[in-house]
Design a protein around this motif. Structure first.
Motif, PDB file in Angstrom:
ATOM      1  N   ALA A  52       0.807  -1.216   0.000  1.00  0.00           N
ATOM      2  CA  ALA A  52       0.000   0.000   0.000  1.00  0.00           C
ATOM      3  C   ALA A  52       0.840   1.267   0.000  1.00  0.00           C
ATOM      4  O   ALA A  52       0.369   2.330  -0.354  1.00  0.00           O
ATOM      5  CB  ALA A  52      -0.929  -0.002   1.212  1.00  0.00           C
ATOM      6  N   THR A  53       2.099   1.130   0.382  1.00  0.00           N
ATOM      7  CA  THR A  53       2.934   2.331   0.497  1.00  0.00           C
ATOM      8  C   THR A  53       3.194   2.988  -0.848  1.00  0.00           C
ATOM      9  O   THR A  53       3.401   4.195  -0.920  1.00  0.00           O
ATOM     10  CB  THR A  53       4.285   1.987   1.145  1.00  0.00           C
ATOM     11  N   THR A  54       3.183   2.204  -1.916  1.00  0.00           N
ATOM     12  CA  THR A  54       3.457   2.817  -3.217  1.00  0.00           C
ATOM     13  C   THR A  54       2.299   3.696  -3.674  1.00  0.00           C
ATOM     14  O   THR A  54       2.490   4.550  -4.527  1.00  0.00           O
ATOM     15  CB  THR A  54       3.707   1.740  -4.295  1.00  0.00           C
ATOM     16  N   ARG A  55       1.121   3.488  -3.084  1.00  0.00           N
ATOM     17  CA  ARG A  55      -0.040   4.326  -3.341  1.00  0.00           C
ATOM     18  C   ARG A  55      -0.351   4.479  -4.821  1.00  0.00           C
ATOM     19  O   ARG A  55      -0.587   5.559  -5.328  1.00  0.00           O
ATOM     20  CB  ARG A  55       0.143   5.717  -2.715  1.00  0.00           C
ATOM     21  N   GLU A  56      -0.307   3.370  -5.522  1.00  0.00           N
ATOM     22  CA  GLU A  56      -0.754   3.366  -6.906  1.00  0.00           C
ATOM     23  C   GLU A  56      -2.223   2.975  -6.884  1.00  0.00           C
ATOM     24  O   GLU A  56      -2.553   1.879  -6.430  1.00  0.00           O
ATOM     25  CB  GLU A  56       0.077   2.325  -7.679  1.00  0.00           C
ATOM     26  N   PRO A  57      -3.151   3.849  -7.291  1.00  0.00           N
ATOM     27  CA  PRO A  57      -4.552   3.488  -7.133  1.00  0.00           C
ATOM     28  C   PRO A  57      -4.932   2.269  -7.962  1.00  0.00           C
ATOM     29  O   PRO A  57      -4.422   2.084  -9.073  1.00  0.00           O
ATOM     30  CB  PRO A  57      -5.318   4.731  -7.589  1.00  0.00           C
ATOM     31  N   ASP A 111     -10.220   8.106  -6.175  1.00  0.00           N
ATOM     32  CA  ASP A 111      -9.293   6.993  -6.344  1.00  0.00           C
ATOM     33  C   ASP A 111      -9.572   5.976  -5.257  1.00  0.00           C
ATOM     34  O   ASP A 111      -9.989   6.332  -4.163  1.00  0.00           O
ATOM     35  CB  ASP A 111      -7.836   7.465  -6.173  1.00  0.00           C
ATOM     36  N   ARG A 113     -10.791   6.272   4.193  1.00  0.00           N
ATOM     37  CA  ARG A 113     -11.144   7.582   3.659  1.00  0.00           C
ATOM     38  C   ARG A 113     -12.644   7.619   3.433  1.00  0.00           C
ATOM     39  O   ARG A 113     -13.280   6.585   3.234  1.00  0.00           O
ATOM     40  CB  ARG A 113     -10.422   7.837   2.333  1.00  0.00           C
ATOM     41  N   GLU A 150      -7.460  -0.557   0.843  1.00  0.00           N
ATOM     42  CA  GLU A 150      -8.128   0.452   1.665  1.00  0.00           C
ATOM     43  C   GLU A 150      -9.646   0.340   1.554  1.00  0.00           C
ATOM     44  O   GLU A 150     -10.188  -0.328   0.677  1.00  0.00           O
ATOM     45  CB  GLU A 150      -7.691   1.872   1.276  1.00  0.00           C
ATOM     46  N   TYR A 168      -7.422   2.908  -3.389  1.00  0.00           N
ATOM     47  CA  TYR A 168      -6.085   2.317  -3.289  1.00  0.00           C
ATOM     48  C   TYR A 168      -6.181   0.868  -2.830  1.00  0.00           C
ATOM     49  O   TYR A 168      -7.139   0.492  -2.159  1.00  0.00           O
ATOM     50  CB  TYR A 168      -5.225   3.136  -2.323  1.00  0.00           C
ATOM     51  N   SER A 184      -9.895  -4.402  -1.489  1.00  0.00           N
ATOM     52  CA  SER A 184     -10.201  -2.980  -1.434  1.00  0.00           C
ATOM     53  C   SER A 184     -11.720  -2.864  -1.400  1.00  0.00           C
ATOM     54  O   SER A 184     -12.396  -3.505  -2.193  1.00  0.00           O
ATOM     55  CB  SER A 184      -9.690  -2.259  -2.681  1.00  0.00           C
TER      56      SER A 184
END
Lengths: 357, 346
Positions: free
Chosen positions: A14-19, A54, A242, A59, A56, A225
């Motif tokens: 998840a750290t790369t946060r590429e949706p 978006d 979120r 999430e 992720y 997700s």
């Protein structure tokens, strides 16, 4: 749990946060027609009118809003059950709204849905085994024929139902158990995204918590997700990382759960949060309630400018002319505080006593 | 609004004690599959100007109790087998159908959850509201119409004069619920029973409707029985609360006390399963198992299969409603332990 895990765990951390899902400018208008022989379009219900967000990997994005705000239409669009009037939905960079045939089928495997009403979303004439196993008929590559019964029983076990119930019919189960069946069906193809449209609203209070816990456990277990759509704000807060707040076809405010609940800057979010009854009688006198006047306007004829202005106590002339965009309001830009999140209001400001505290 | 008391029957035996006193009420449904015991000895009372919240899940008997009070229980299959409903000093269950009808609507009225299916779709709202006055008060249609407009203004429906000719489907959910409230208020009853009045509404509209209801209650000093499953709504408006489970009252208490320290494990479970901000990321507390089947209510305490405190005695002896304090009662053998634990957690 004995669920085989052939898929590699969450492709990217998840750290790369590429949706995993990118939604841009999503619009869905339903035409309003007149005439029987010669249908003439006389207008459109603007159910979704420009939505961006978006999602992720791993999430949970909560979507809240009142009936008619378009949240369920967004769910259907993401599921590709409705064709958008405009806009794109990118799943891992690929626009799924343009897909068809085999390519669409491949994507659909990865995006599954859990419906609100466990009474009408399960076919009463099919056994539980057939309901949960049906996705395997459509995607035979996931489970070879001889293996299906075992797979269905594993799924029943995963969602906390007795695997021996495989030959029972939906009417033999309670509401909470049926929702577990719906979840098992959603999990059958081991999707990456689950769109849950009001998954616990039809359930009794004491059973809601069980299903919410199950969904959280499954998320950790299968790196899912979630797009979690609901009107119960406390449950959305509990499960979401979120939260996006929708009003009349638009997202009016979106941000991390604490930012939205404790530092809302959009007047609609503030009113919505303050209207939620709080299970604490001590707070009865102290609470500042914003009671909105009137009803939500018709999405066939939304107000000009800001759509919330007809019910907003802050509305000024500018709101009727100039449409506020979903962006971090200028006053909060660069502050680094929790109020620095996207809010579509010209006069965004924090409240003195946020109701989410 | 104070003009129309002429034809109202005088209350017989002027009220001493509470406005409504339900005593040991039992209701059962005789179905093909057996006898479902929906209400098993319910006691509660409401005073004028007081709000009693009846909290429970589906199947707890909260709505059936209300139907029995109103006299609108479907019979058969429903039968009141025992008990009294004492309203303004007389037992309604001994009255004849005609007498009962005079009480219903004029002295006590009900607001239902689903306004769309409770209103007649083929009559405009003016006719439906006016009917209250033509039937109960013998007014002319014209006078009734004027009263209907007055009522709609009273519940703040905008443009009442025009909207009176409209049909229920032309109203929004919140406005329809206002029409329901107007209809219930029409004859200025002493008691209103509201069965999940805001469950079908959106939160912002729910707040409007609850505020309206509370305001009307204050103005007319009505008793209000609010039936709900929403602990938030209860905390907002109730004076006292009765928690129902499997057709019995398991706990009664003034509203402040019960939230601070519940005395029944079921109440505590409900309160604990509400998501709280500081518990984010943790598992929610969940009451295990399912609400009981009313055809087969477990012996002993009906909650025992789901109860974390259950012991042998709970499976054999049905707990009476123990007196916890002057104003509180709990139907749990271990109410002291529950209360103690609740206080520790608080």
């Amino acid at each position: 749990m004995s669920q085989p895990t052939t898929r590699e765990p969450a492709a990217a951390p998840a750290t790369t946060r590429e949706p995993i899902l990118e939604v841009r400018g999503l619009v869905k208008h339903f035409p309003l027609t007149q005439g029987i022989l010669f249908k003439k379009q006389i207008g459109a219900v603007k159910a979704v009118d420009g939505v961006d967000f978006d999602l992720y990997p791993g999430e949970t994005l909560g979507i809240v809003g009142e009936s008619g705000c378009g949240k369920s239409t967004v769910a259907k669009l993401v599921m590709n059950l409705e064709e958008p009037t405009a806009g794109t939905i990118k799943y891992k960079g690929q626009d799924i709204t343009k897909l068809s045939g085999r390519a669409l089928k491949a994507v659909r495997r990865n995006i599954q849905m859990v419906f609100q009403d466990p009474y009408t979303s399960l076919n009463p004439r099919m056994t539980v085994g057939d309901i949960i196993g049906e996705p395997f008929d459509i995607h035979p590559d996931v489970a070879p024929k001889g293996d299906r019964r075992r797979r269905v029983q594993e799924l029943l076990d995963v969602v906390g139902l007795n695997p021996e119930y495989i030959n029972r019919y939906p009417h033999q189960f309670s509401g909470g158990q049926r929702q577990r069946i719906g979840i098992a069906r959603g999990l059958a193809l081991r999707p990456e995204i689950i769109v849950a449209d009001e998954p616990v609203s039809a359930l009794d209070v004491s059973v809601q918590a069980q299903v919410v816990n199950l969904m959280e456990r499954l998320q950790d277990e299968f790196q899912l997700s979630y797009m979690f759509i609901a009107h119960d704000l406390s449950i959305v807060r509990h499960i979401s990382d979120r939260v996006g707040v929708m009003y009349l076809g638009r997202i009016v405010e979106i941000g991390a759960d604490a930012a939205i609940y404790e530092h809302p800057t959009h007047p609609y979010t503030q009113a919505l949060l303050s209207a939620v009854p709080v299970p604490n009688p001590e707070a009865r006198e102290e609470r500042e309630r914003i009671i909105l006047a009137g009803d939500v306007p018709s999405p066939a004829n939304p107000p000009s400018g800001c759509r919330f202005r007809t019910r907003c106590w802050k509305a000024q002339e500018r709101c009727a002319v100039e449409e506020p965009l979903l962006a971090v309001p200028e006053v909060f830009r660069g502050t680094g505080g929790p109020a620095e999140h996207e809010s579509a209001c010209h006069f965004a400001e924090e409240m003195e006593n946020p109701p989410g505290e | 609004m104070a003009t129309s008391a002429e034809l109202t029957p005088e209350p017989v035996g002027e009220a001493e004690g509470p406005l409504l006193d339900v005593r040991n009420l039992h209701v059962e449904f005789r179905t093909r599959d057996g006898v479902a015991k929906a209400v098993n000895g319910v006691n509660y009372s409401v005073d004028a100007g007081e709000t009693l919240a009846v909290l429970g899940e589906s199947g707890s008997g909260k709505s059936v109790t209300a139907q029995a009070i109103m006299g609108i229980l479907d019979s058969p299959p429903g039968f009141i087998t025992e008990g009294e409903v004492v309203f303004q000093g007389r037992n309604l269950l001994t009255l004849g159908a005609e007498e009962r009808r005079k009480v219903r609507g004029a002295r006590m009225a009900m607001i239902f959850q689903d306004a769309l299916s409770s209103l007649n779709p083929v009559l405009n709202v003016g006719e439906q509201l006016g009917e209250m006055f033509t039937v109960h008060r013998g007014m002319s249609r014209k006078a009734a119409r004027a009263k209907a407009i007055e009522l709609m203004e009273r519940v703040r429906i905008p443009a009442a004069r025009e909207r009176i000719r409209q049909y229920p489907h032309q109203f929004s959910g919140g406005m329809r619920q206002r029409v329901m409230i107007a209809m219930a208020m029409a004859l200025e009853p002493e008691l209103i029973i509201a069965d999940e009045p805001t469950t079908a509404l959106d939160v912002t509209v729910q707040a409007q409707v609850m505020e309206l209801l509370a305001e009307l209650q204050r103005e007319y000093n009505m008793g209000l029985i609010l039936i709900t499953h929403d602990l938030g709504v209860v905390a907002d408006v109730a004076d006292k609360i009765a928690v129902m489970y499997a057709g019995r009252i398991v706990e009664t208490s003034p509203v402040h006390d019960i939230y601070a320290a519940p005395a029944h494990p079921y109440t505590r479970g409900l309160l604990d399963s509400i998501p709280r901000v500081d518990q984010k990321g943790q598992e929610l507390y969940a009451i295990k198992g399912l609400p009981p089947n009313l055809l087969h209510i477990p012996p002993g305490c009906a909650f025992n299969p789901r109860c974390p405190l259950a012991q042998a005695v709970c499976r054999t002896d049905e707990p009476p409603l123990y007196r916890v304090s002057d104003t509180r009662a709990s139907a749990c053998h271990f109410w002291k332990e529950t209360l103690g634990e609740s206080a520790d957690n608080a």
